[in-house]
Design a protein around this motif. Structure first.
Motif, PDB file in Angstrom:
ATOM      1  N   ALA A  35     -27.625 -19.089  50.131  1.00 45.23           N
ATOM      2  CA  ALA A  35     -26.842 -20.321  49.981  1.00 45.23           C
ATOM      3  C   ALA A  35     -26.897 -20.833  48.540  1.00 45.23           C
ATOM      4  N   VAL A  36     -28.056 -20.764  47.913  1.00 47.15           N
ATOM      5  CA  VAL A  36     -28.186 -21.215  46.523  1.00 47.15           C
ATOM      6  C   VAL A  36     -27.371 -20.312  45.602  1.00 47.15           C
ATOM      7  N   ILE A  37     -27.462 -19.018  45.794  1.00 51.18           N
ATOM      8  CA  ILE A  37     -26.680 -18.075  44.971  1.00 51.18           C
ATOM      9  C   ILE A  37     -25.188 -18.342  45.144  1.00 51.18           C
ATOM     10  N   ASP A  38     -24.763 -18.535  46.380  1.00 48.66           N
ATOM     11  CA  ASP A  38     -23.350 -18.816  46.651  1.00 48.66           C
ATOM     12  C   ASP A  38     -22.921 -20.122  45.981  1.00 48.66           C
ATOM     13  N   TYR A  39     -23.746 -21.153  46.095  1.00 53.06           N
ATOM     14  CA  TYR A  39     -23.397 -22.450  45.505  1.00 53.06           C
ATOM     15  C   TYR A  39     -23.300 -22.352  43.990  1.00 53.06           C
ATOM     16  N   ILE A  40     -24.291 -21.723  43.383  1.00 53.51           N
ATOM     17  CA  ILE A  40     -24.294 -21.607  41.920  1.00 53.51           C
ATOM     18  C   ILE A  40     -23.113 -20.774  41.428  1.00 53.51           C
ATOM     19  N   SER A  41     -22.774 -19.723  42.169  1.00 54.35           N
ATOM     20  CA  SER A  41     -21.669 -18.866  41.733  1.00 54.35           C
ATOM     21  C   SER A  41     -20.304 -19.518  41.918  1.00 54.35           C
ATOM     22  N   THR A  42     -20.192 -20.478  42.811  1.00 49.62           N
ATOM     23  CA  THR A  42     -18.891 -21.136  43.042  1.00 49.62           C
ATOM     24  C   THR A  42     -18.790 -22.510  42.397  1.00 49.62           C
ATOM     25  N   HIS A  43     -19.907 -23.045  41.893  1.00 52.81           N
ATOM     26  CA  HIS A  43     -19.903 -24.359  41.265  1.00 52.81           C
ATOM     27  C   HIS A  43     -20.486 -24.271  39.859  1.00 52.81           C
ATOM     28  N   ALA A  44     -19.885 -23.435  39.047  1.00 47.13           N
ATOM     29  CA  ALA A  44     -20.378 -23.223  37.683  1.00 47.13           C
ATOM     30  C   ALA A  44     -20.402 -24.548  36.930  1.00 47.13           C
ATOM     31  N   GLY A  45     -21.534 -24.816  36.266  1.00 49.81           N
ATOM     32  CA  GLY A  45     -21.647 -26.024  35.458  1.00 49.81           C
ATOM     33  C   GLY A  45     -22.003 -27.267  36.242  1.00 49.81           C
ATOM     34  N   SER A  46     -22.190 -27.163  37.547  1.00 52.28           N
ATOM     35  CA  SER A  46     -22.531 -28.330  38.359  1.00 52.28           C
ATOM     36  C   SER A  46     -23.980 -28.737  38.151  1.00 52.28           C
ATOM     37  N   GLU A  47     -24.273 -29.906  38.620  1.00 50.70           N
ATOM     38  CA  GLU A  47     -25.640 -30.443  38.583  1.00 50.70           C
ATOM     39  C   GLU A  47     -26.567 -29.538  39.369  1.00 50.70           C
ATOM     40  N   ILE A  48     -27.595 -29.004  38.714  1.00 50.22           N
ATOM     41  CA  ILE A  48     -28.533 -28.099  39.381  1.00 50.22           C
ATOM     42  C   ILE A  48     -29.757 -28.854  39.913  1.00 50.22           C
ATOM     43  N   GLY A  49     -29.950 -30.090  39.465  1.00 46.60           N
ATOM     44  CA  GLY A  49     -31.108 -30.871  39.893  1.00 46.60           C
ATOM     45  C   GLY A  49     -31.160 -31.052  41.400  1.00 46.60           C
ATOM     46  N   GLY A  50     -30.022 -31.321  42.018  1.00 52.17           N
ATOM     47  CA  GLY A  50     -29.974 -31.501  43.467  1.00 52.17           C
ATOM     48  C   GLY A  50     -30.368 -30.236  44.209  1.00 52.17           C
ATOM     49  N   ILE A  51     -29.962 -29.098  43.682  1.00 55.03           N
ATOM     50  CA  ILE A  51     -30.306 -27.816  44.301  1.00 55.03           C
ATOM     51  C   ILE A  51     -31.811 -27.590  44.204  1.00 55.03           C
ATOM     52  N   LEU A  52     -32.391 -27.878  43.039  1.00 54.97           N
ATOM     53  CA  LEU A  52     -33.826 -27.684  42.846  1.00 54.97           C
ATOM     54  C   LEU A  52     -34.646 -28.582  43.774  1.00 54.97           C
ATOM     55  N   ILE A  53     -34.202 -29.801  43.970  1.00 53.35           N
ATOM     56  CA  ILE A  53     -34.891 -30.712  44.894  1.00 53.35           C
ATOM     57  C   ILE A  53     -34.794 -30.170  46.316  1.00 53.35           C
ATOM     58  N   HIS A  54     -33.624 -29.697  46.682  1.00 47.98           N
ATOM     59  CA  HIS A  54     -33.417 -29.123  48.017  1.00 47.98           C
ATOM     60  C   HIS A  54     -34.324 -27.904  48.231  1.00 47.98           C
ATOM     61  N   VAL A  55     -34.373 -27.017  47.245  1.00 46.61           N
ATOM     62  CA  VAL A  55     -35.201 -25.808  47.335  1.00 46.61           C
ATOM     63  C   VAL A  55     -36.680 -26.191  47.404  1.00 46.61           C
ATOM     64  N   ALA A  56     -37.113 -27.138  46.583  1.00 47.21           N
ATOM     65  CA  ALA A  56     -38.514 -27.568  46.584  1.00 47.21           C
ATOM     66  C   ALA A  56     -38.893 -28.185  47.934  1.00 47.21           C
ATOM     67  N   THR A  57     -38.023 -29.005  48.482  1.00 52.59           N
ATOM     68  CA  THR A  57     -38.285 -29.638  49.777  1.00 52.59           C
ATOM     69  C   THR A  57     -38.400 -28.594  50.876  1.00 52.59           C
ATOM     70  N   ARG A  58     -37.462 -27.675  50.916  1.00 50.10           N
ATOM     71  CA  ARG A  58     -37.514 -26.620  51.935  1.00 50.10           C
ATOM     72  C   ARG A  58     -38.731 -25.723  51.755  1.00 50.10           C
ATOM     73  N   SER A  59     -39.085 -25.441  50.521  1.00 52.87           N
ATOM     74  CA  SER A  59     -40.254 -24.592  50.256  1.00 52.87           C
ATOM     75  C   SER A  59     -41.531 -25.255  50.764  1.00 52.87           C
ATOM     76  N   MET A  60     -41.671 -26.558  50.566  1.00 51.74           N
ATOM     77  CA  MET A  60     -42.837 -27.277  51.075  1.00 51.74           C
ATOM     78  C   MET A  60     -42.841 -27.274  52.607  1.00 51.74           C
ATOM     79  N   LEU A  61     -41.670 -27.423  53.195  1.00 50.94           N
ATOM     80  CA  LEU A  61     -41.563 -27.374  54.658  1.00 50.94           C
ATOM     81  C   LEU A  61     -41.955 -25.996  55.171  1.00 50.94           C
ATOM     82  N   PHE A  62     -41.466 -24.943  54.537  1.00 55.01           N
ATOM     83  CA  PHE A  62     -41.830 -23.583  54.938  1.00 55.01           C
ATOM     84  C   PHE A  62     -43.345 -23.379  54.830  1.00 55.01           C
ATOM     85  N   ALA A  63     -43.947 -23.874  53.750  1.00 57.16           N
ATOM     86  CA  ALA A  63     -45.395 -23.732  53.564  1.00 57.16           C
ATOM     87  C   ALA A  63     -46.158 -24.459  54.670  1.00 57.16           C
TER      88      ALA A  63
END
Length: 154
Positions: A35-63
């Motif tokens: 999903a992150v790869i798809d988002y980054i490839s289709t939203h070039a130049g978009s705000e990446i901070g929101g994606i990083l927060i989402h990934v960090a939150t999910r990573s903590m949940l997975f842990a």
């Protein structure tokens, strides 16, 4: 964290459930990555901070979930119940609600297959594996041998 236990101390059913939960987490991580790869490839130049927060939150949940899985493997019934509610209940609902709503809106699986790209094929394949792993883990976790193990409170 290193867990020391005799191999035969944990019933086969509980160990199988543990492995299936790990597969489910792996599928979740894979889906997040796709999903992150798809988002980054289709939203070039978009705000990446929101994606990083989402990934960090999910990573903590997975842990946290992996920690609970290890507690389940050690015979903690609270962990089995937590996994059943969190992954078997809320998690399974979150995996299936969007596809069900999509189908109920009159969309066709054949149409989806006809227009599928590599990303959607990867994501859908992982999602199917994810759902099968969750349901199977639930079944193994509540088999009679597993029930005895959790009652014993090893």
């Amino acid at each position: 964290m290193i867990i020391h236990m005799k191999k035969d101390a944990v019933p086969h059913e509980v160990f199988q459930s543990f492995l299936l939960w790990m597969i489910a987490i792996g599928a979740g991580i894979f889906e997040m990555t796709v999903a992150v790869i798809d988002y980054i490839s289709t939203h070039a130049g978009s705000e990446i901070g929101g994606i990083l927060i989402h990934v960090a939150t999910r990573s903590m949940l997975f842990a946290a979930l992996v920690y609970i899985m290890f507690r389940m493997l050690r015979g903690k019934n609270w962990a089995r119940i937590a996994l059943a509610l969190l992954l078997g209940g809320i998690g399974l609902l979150s995996l299936t609600i969007d596809p069900i709503q999509w189908l109920m809106s009159g969309n066709s699986l054949w149409e989806a297959f006809a227009h599928a790209d590599n990303i959607s094929i990867l994501f859908a394949s992982s999602r199917v594996l994810h759902i099968i792993a969750v349901i199977s883990a639930l079944v193994f976790m509540f088999k009679p041998a597993a029930n005895r193990y959790f009652k014993a409170g090893l």
